[in-house]
Design a protein around this motif. Structure first.
Motif, short mmCIF file in Angstrom:
data_model
loop_
_atom_site.label_atom_id
_atom_site.label_comp_id
_atom_site.label_asym_id
_atom_site.label_seq_id
_atom_site.Cartn_x
_atom_site.Cartn_y
_atom_site.Cartn_z
N ILE A 290 21.19 40.59 21.39
CA ILE A 290 20.33 40.30 20.23
C ILE A 290 20.88 39.10 19.47
O ILE A 290 22.05 39.09 19.09
N GLU A 291 20.04 38.11 19.25
CA GLU A 291 20.49 36.92 18.53
C GLU A 291 20.86 37.26 17.08
O GLU A 291 20.16 38.04 16.42
N LYS A 292 21.94 36.68 16.59
CA LYS A 292 22.38 36.93 15.23
C LYS A 292 21.33 36.48 14.21
O LYS A 292 21.24 37.03 13.11
N LYS A 293 20.55 35.49 14.57
CA LYS A 293 19.55 34.97 13.64
C LYS A 293 18.16 35.55 13.90
O LYS A 293 17.15 34.89 13.66
N TYR A 294 18.10 36.81 14.37
CA TYR A 294 16.79 37.38 14.71
C TYR A 294 15.86 37.47 13.51
O TYR A 294 14.65 37.37 13.65
N LEU A 295 16.41 37.61 12.29
CA LEU A 295 15.54 37.68 11.11
C LEU A 295 14.84 36.35 10.86
O LEU A 295 13.63 36.32 10.58
N SER A 296 15.58 35.25 10.98
CA SER A 296 14.94 33.94 10.82
C SER A 296 14.04 33.62 12.01
O SER A 296 13.01 32.93 11.87
N ASN A 297 14.39 34.13 13.20
CA ASN A 297 13.51 33.94 14.36
C ASN A 297 12.13 34.55 14.12
O ASN A 297 11.11 34.01 14.53
N ARG A 298 12.12 35.70 13.46
CA ARG A 298 10.85 36.36 13.17
C ARG A 298 9.96 35.47 12.30
O ARG A 298 8.76 35.31 12.56
N GLN A 299 10.52 34.90 11.26
CA GLN A 299 9.72 34.06 10.36
C GLN A 299 9.29 32.77 11.05
O GLN A 299 8.22 32.25 10.78
N GLU A 300 10.13 32.30 11.97
CA GLU A 300 9.79 31.08 12.71
C GLU A 300 8.69 31.34 13.73
O GLU A 300 7.77 30.53 13.88
N ASP A 301 8.76 32.49 14.42
CA ASP A 301 7.82 32.77 15.51
C ASP A 301 6.54 33.44 15.04
O ASP A 301 5.50 33.33 15.70
N TYR A 302 6.60 34.15 13.91
CA TYR A 302 5.42 34.88 13.41
C TYR A 302 5.17 34.54 11.94
O TYR A 302 5.13 35.42 11.09
N PRO A 303 4.99 33.28 11.63
CA PRO A 303 4.84 32.89 10.22
C PRO A 303 3.65 33.55 9.53
O PRO A 303 3.68 33.82 8.32
N HIS A 304 2.61 33.87 10.31
CA HIS A 304 1.41 34.47 9.71
C HIS A 304 1.69 35.85 9.12
O HIS A 304 0.99 36.28 8.19
N LEU A 305 2.71 36.53 9.65
CA LEU A 305 3.02 37.88 9.15
C LEU A 305 3.61 37.84 7.75
O LEU A 305 3.57 38.85 7.04
N TYR A 306 4.12 36.70 7.36
CA TYR A 306 4.86 36.62 6.10
C TYR A 306 4.07 35.93 4.99
O TYR A 306 4.60 35.68 3.91
N THR A 307 2.81 35.65 5.25
CA THR A 307 1.96 35.08 4.20
C THR A 307 1.53 36.18 3.24
O THR A 307 1.43 37.35 3.62
N PHE A 308 1.26 35.80 2.02
CA PHE A 308 0.84 36.79 1.02
C PHE A 308 -0.46 37.46 1.45
O PHE A 308 -0.62 38.68 1.32
N SER A 309 -1.39 36.67 2.00
CA SER A 309 -2.70 37.24 2.36
C SER A 309 -2.55 38.30 3.45
O SER A 309 -3.19 39.36 3.39
#
Length: 328
Positions: A290-309
């Motif tokens: 598991i990559e140590k930066k998996y949390l930032s990978n999530r925001q990089e790969d799935y940016p739509h999940l982190y929008t307010f809408s």
């Protein structure tokens, strides 16, 4: 005195460390381990058998070998037909038939004895009688209270690494040998397991731990290519590891979202969430896939999940589901 027989499937040598942990944690409390292996994968590929080779190749297995019974088979499972909608059923039927090969041996050997229970597990599911001296007594108390010869033991799940928690509790069933004897058909024992592995409430103490895909990346990919649930590409599995979530399959029209039970997290191991042996040997056991930066990978790969809408729409949907469930 209560006897516990642990029966499970074994596939390939990369399961070696999980297998050893299973034996060490079961210890003297397990009367016998019954292993079933097959020359063919659940997706129809010929692979050969390896269990005896693994047991003979490492002296760490020596203390347990006199209580291990190995069943090696040559069931030619049919390849999964991906033009049909029931691809999981196809693979699972192969798994159920293979698992059921242990039923005759166990029933004939223990069917006449009182108070014999059979744990229907997997190679990567370990029951922990090692961490606390009264774990066996704790379990037998639960078994004594059962009135139908079956108990679903809650299972804590670690995927890809020994400290990478998937916080979605499932069950490992344990049944009396008499209940096992009543299972009929060539998938009887397999169905007895698969029908009772769903979500259950956790007990006040965890006894069963799952260490799925705790291998090097190449072996993780190999496992997905050969296990009962087909339809995952290597790229999808690597993405799973990169962002530390459960597998998403385009073939199944599945996509990732914010549901908590879809995501895994690295956690600190403690006496309440892990076996003592795993904590003591964690540095040696770690897969580090598991990559140590998996949390930032999530925001990089799935940016739509982190929008307010999206967060707001997801919250509303979940709230609506909760309200509807309350009124059912």
């Amino acid at each position: 005195m209560t006897k516990i027989i642990d029966t499970f499937l074994f596939s390939e040598p990369h399961e070696k460390e999980a297998l050893l942990i299973k034996f060490i944690l079961g210890g003297e409390a397990i009367t016998e381990w019954v292993i079933v292996e097959n020359e063919y994968t659940f997706q129809g590929e010929h692979k050969g058998v390896f269990a005896q080779q693994v047991l003979d190749s490492d002296e760490r297995f020596a203390p347990f070998c006199d209580r291990i019974h190995l069943i090696s088979a040559s069931l030619q499972h049919p390849p999964i037909d991906y033009t049909r909608k029931d691809i999981d059923t196809q693979g699972m039927d192969s798994e159920r038939r293979q698992r059921s090969l242990a039923q005759k041996y166990i029933v004939e050997k223990y069917g006449h004895e009182p108070d014999v229970w059979v744990l229907l597990s997997d190679a990567d599911e370990v029951i922990d009688f090692d961490s606390f001296p009264d774990n066996f007594t704790f379990l037998t108390t639960k078994l004594t209270a059962a009135n139908d010869g079956l108990v679903q033991i809650p299972r804590r799940r670690f995927w890809y690494d020994y400290d990478n928690l998937w916080n979605a509790v499932r069950a490992t069933p344990i049944v009396t040998v008499q209940r096992l004897a009543q299972a009929t058909g060539d998938m009887g024992m397999g169905l007895l397991r698969s029908d009772y592995i769903g979500a259950v409430p956790e007990w006040e103490r965890t006894l069963v731990f799952e260490y799925s895909y705790c291998y090097e990346k190449e072996h993780i990919l190999r496992k997905y290519r050969t296990f009962p649930h087909g339809g995952y590409s290597d790229a999808e599995i690597l993405q799973t590891i990169r962002c530390n979530h459960i597998p998403m399959s385009a073939f199944r029209n599945k996509t990732i979202d914010l549901h908590k039970d879809l995501w895994m997290e690295k956690v600190e191991l403690t006496s309440t969430n892990s076996p003592r042996y795993v904590r003591q040997h964690l540095e040696r056991l770690r897969t580090n896939v598991i990559e140590k930066k998996y949390l930032s990978n999530r925001q990089e790969d799935y940016p739509h999940l982190y929008t307010f809408s999206h967060k707001f729409r997801f919250f509303v949907k979940q709230l609506a589901k909760t309200i509807l469930q309350r009124f059912k």
